[in-house]
Write an enzyme that holds these catalytic residues in place. Structure first.
Site, PDB file in Angstrom:
ATOM      1  N   THR A   1      -2.071   2.524  -2.255  1.00 20.93           N
ATOM      2  CA  THR A   1      -2.906   1.371  -1.972  1.00 20.93           C
ATOM      3  C   THR A   1      -2.014   0.163  -2.196  1.00 20.93           C
ATOM      4  O   THR A   1      -0.859   0.306  -2.555  1.00 20.93           O
ATOM      5  CB  THR A   1      -4.105   1.428  -2.931  1.00 20.93           C
ATOM      6  OG1 THR A   1      -4.837   2.611  -2.632  1.00 20.93           O
ATOM      7  CG2 THR A   1      -5.026   0.241  -2.845  1.00 20.93           C
TER       8      THR A   1
ATOM      9  N   LEU B   1      -5.301   2.208   2.720  1.00 13.67           N
ATOM     10  CA  LEU B   1      -5.552   3.210   3.754  1.00 13.67           C
ATOM     11  C   LEU B   1      -5.965   4.518   3.084  1.00 13.67           C
ATOM     12  O   LEU B   1      -6.138   5.522   3.733  1.00 13.67           O
ATOM     13  CB  LEU B   1      -4.285   3.442   4.576  1.00 13.67           C
ATOM     14  CG  LEU B   1      -3.857   2.330   5.534  1.00 13.67           C
ATOM     15  CD1 LEU B   1      -2.413   2.547   5.979  1.00 13.67           C
ATOM     16  CD2 LEU B   1      -4.776   2.291   6.743  1.00 13.67           C
TER      17      LEU B   1
HETATM   18  O1  DON Z   1     -10.488   3.350  -3.179  1.00 12.09           O
HETATM   19  C1  DON Z   1      -9.875   4.106  -3.921  1.00 12.09           C
HETATM   20  O2  DON Z   1     -10.099   4.228  -5.111  1.00 12.09           O
HETATM   21  C2  DON Z   1      -8.724   4.888  -3.341  1.00 12.09           C
HETATM   22  N1  DON Z   1      -8.890   5.056  -1.927  1.00 12.09           N
HETATM   23  C3  DON Z   1      -7.473   4.188  -3.702  1.00 12.09           C
HETATM   24  C4  DON Z   1      -6.297   4.931  -3.222  1.00 12.09           C
HETATM   25  C5  DON Z   1      -5.082   4.538  -3.899  1.00 12.09           C
HETATM   26  O3  DON Z   1      -5.016   3.736  -4.791  1.00 12.09           O
HETATM   27  C6  DON Z   1      -3.907   5.239  -3.389  1.00 12.09           C
HETATM   28  N2  DON Z   1      -2.898   5.177  -4.328  1.00 12.09           N
HETATM   29  N3  DON Z   1      -2.886   5.853  -5.256  1.00 12.09           N
END
Ligand code: DON
Length: 569
Positions: free
Chosen positions: A378, A397
């Site tokens: 993220t 994403l």
């Molecule tokens: O919204 C969320 O919590 C996840 N889709 C976040 C993903 C994320 O941080 C990817 N990296 N680790």
């Protein structure tokens, strides 16, 4: 110092956009001091994005204008997580103290259904919610930044997007870390998007990647606003593309998508007021729970990252994550008992079973089971403008390069955010999270998030803007960064760089970053019954934050773990 150059964009923009270096380090600073600026700052995952955000501020735009530019520039310079095909959350604090937030999280398509990732025997089909067209949630990013601009922006929308179009046309130089990420994901990208896709090429550090198709898409969005993405030519081409790939997103899904303004979570911690994201992110509620449980303890009297400190944080995190996984989901679909969950007397009762001599067992604490895999796919950016507005934005994403589905004709990756739902009770998602009923798939529902864009106030004034990627470790990384400043008096860069650890109830073990924790401290914890993850433990989080110093200047904390960069003036 860490990634704090203001001049590295000249290769992108040529003389027209030459930046003048009005940045300085305070002379008496320790070597870990971040960038110091007098008026305004943008800290993000890439220098190109921070510099474009700052350029918008210097043109007289405010933080909300800079947000649109930075977000889109991340889609160009950091396609790993920056996006047009994903979603995010933004928490703001205006110069006059008003606070708010916007949710531009992806939604399940209208044709989605609860069991869509299960086979006829009711088992989860591996990969279906993580790779390819069926993994894609209805993107929210363009709706989010456009809505923000409509409400708070001051510069013309099309003007804000111009430098991003230049960036896409002129290209972005691949960094060492980016080359590594692309190499790591190349096989999967080819599997999903084909041999002809842009990222099938083997890019090396130092290569320049140009994005002409994305520049065209951005040009149409600059001319036609968010309707271009949700109802216009881009919408039509996106839906045709997705349907050809077996996806279920329709024009109706796109046309009906709306970003939502939401009341942020606000709570006090030892004379500070913390403002963070409400559901459908779990970030604010879980942070409030953990900090509420920690407040009665004198953390400042403990050595930073000492066994005692790790122990008390672990116990609070254990209890908060047990609640998170059971109670939280999209508030438009399920009742989330926010007030009860963050009530101080409830939190005190949750910590009543804490025993300083020995670990609590997670099996004695809550529901379900989960295991964790950390990653940082993220991205977070923080902005403070010259008017005193503070913005904290986390966008994603989900996985690295999302679903790995790259829309070559439009120039961007699509998310795999559907995996943040609970595909089946008891079966973990890609972050090892096991959801409950509250986070089951339903048409038009938003999947639960851990993203925790956060703002800290002290004495009614802006103190800090902070956030990070890292899946379920986002919440505990934000927590530790705040505590590093508030309890241990670290400056912003030190607070961001300090080694981190994480516990999330189940599996019942503590993850430590590879560097920075001593084996003798580990032994003390083990003797009390704490289980330590002895396997592979990658970095935890990549925090980008801004601290308002006592003299009113700003200090950036750009995480040394990535290519993150602070730009200011
Ligand atoms: O919204 C969320 O919590 C996840 N889709 C976040 C993903 C994320 O941080 C990817 N990296 N680790």
């Amino acid at each position: 110092m860490f990634n704090s150059s203001s001049t590295s964009l000249s290769f992108v923009f040529g003389l027209t956009f030459l930046f003048f270096s009005c940045q300085s380090k305070e002379s008496n600073d320790s070597s870990t001091r971040g960038l110091i600026a007098d008026k305004a700052m943008v800290v993000s995952a890439r220098v190109e994005a921070s510099a474009i955000g700052l350029q918008i501020l210097k043109q007289g735009g405010n933080a909300f204008d800079a947000m649109a530019a930075t977000e889109l520039a991340l889609a160009v310079a950091f396609p790993f997580a920056g996006n047009l095909g994903g979603g995010g959350f933004m928490v703001y604090r205006l110069a006059d103290g008003q606070v708010g937030s916007i949710d531009y999280r992806e939604k399940a398509p209208l044709a989605a259904h609860r069991d869509m990732y299960l086979d006829e025997d009711g088992n989860v089909i591996p990969g279906l919610s993580t790779k390819g067209a069926l993994a894609v949630g209805v993107p929210g990013t363009i709706a989010g930044i456009y809505e923000v601009h409509q409400k708070f922006g001051t510069l013309p929308w099309s003007e804000i997007i111009q430098p991003v179009i230049h960036l896409a046309e002129n290209g972005v130089v691949v960094t060492e870390k980016q080359a590594q990420r692309l190499a790591n994901n190349r096989k999967d990208i080819i599997e999903v998007s084909g041999e002809q896709t842009l990222f099938a090429r083997e890019f090396q550090a130092g290569d320049t990647i140009k994005y002409p198709a994305l520049a065209e898409t951005l040009r149409r969005i600059a001319a036609n606003g968010a309707d271009e993405f949700y109802k216009g030519e881009t919408a039509q081409r996106l839906v045709a593309f997705l349907q050809a790939k077996g996806g279920i997103i329709t024009l109706e899904d796109l046309a009906s998508y709306q970003a939502q303004w939401r009341e942020p979570i606000r709570f006090d911690y030892r004379g500070h007021s913390i403002i963070s994201m409400a559901p459908p992110s779990s970030g604010g509620v879980t942070l409030a729970q953990i900090m509420g449980m920690l407040e009665p303890f004198n953390l400042a009297a403990m050595r930073h990252n000492s066994p005692n400190y790790i122990q008390v944080l672990t116990e609070a995190e254990r209890r908060a994550y047990a609640d998170r996984n059971y109670y939280l989901g999209d508030p438009d679909f399920v009742e989330v008992p926010i007030n009860q969950l963050i009530d101080k007397s409830y939190l005190k009762s949750r910590m009543a079973s804490f025993d300083p001599d020995k670990a609590t067992l997670s099996s004695d604490v809550g529901h379900g089971e989960l295991s964790i895999i950390e990653s940082d796919e993220t991205t977070h950016y923080s902005i403070v403008d010259q008017f005193g507005n503070g913005l904290s934005i986390t966008t994603t994403l989900n996985g690295a390069y999302g679903s790995k589905l790259y829309v070559d004709e439009l120039g961007f990756f699509l998310n795999n955010e559907m995996d943040d739902f609970s595909s089946k009770t008891g079966v973990p998602n890609m972050f090892g999270l096991i959801g409950a009923e509250a986070n089951a798939i339903a048409p038009g529902k938003r999947m639960l998030s851990s993203m925790t864009p956060t703002i800290v106030e002290k004495d009614g004034k802006l103190l800090m803007v902070v956030g990070t990627p890292g899946g379920s470790t986002i919440i505990t990384s934000v927590l530790q960064t705040i505590l590093n400043v508030v309890e241990f008096g670290m400056n912003m860069q030190e607070a961001v760089d300090a080694p981190r650890f994480h516990h999330q109830w189940l599996p019942d073990h503590i993850n430590f970053e590879p560097e920075g924790f001593s084996s003798s401290d580990m032994e003390i914890l083990k003797a009390k019954g704490y289980k330590i993850n002895e396997g592979y433990t990658p970095i935890i989080g990549k925090v980008d934050a801004i601290l308002v110093l006592k003299n009113g200047r700003l200090e950036g904390g750009a995480d040394k773990r990535g290519d993150d960069t602070a730009e200011g003036y």
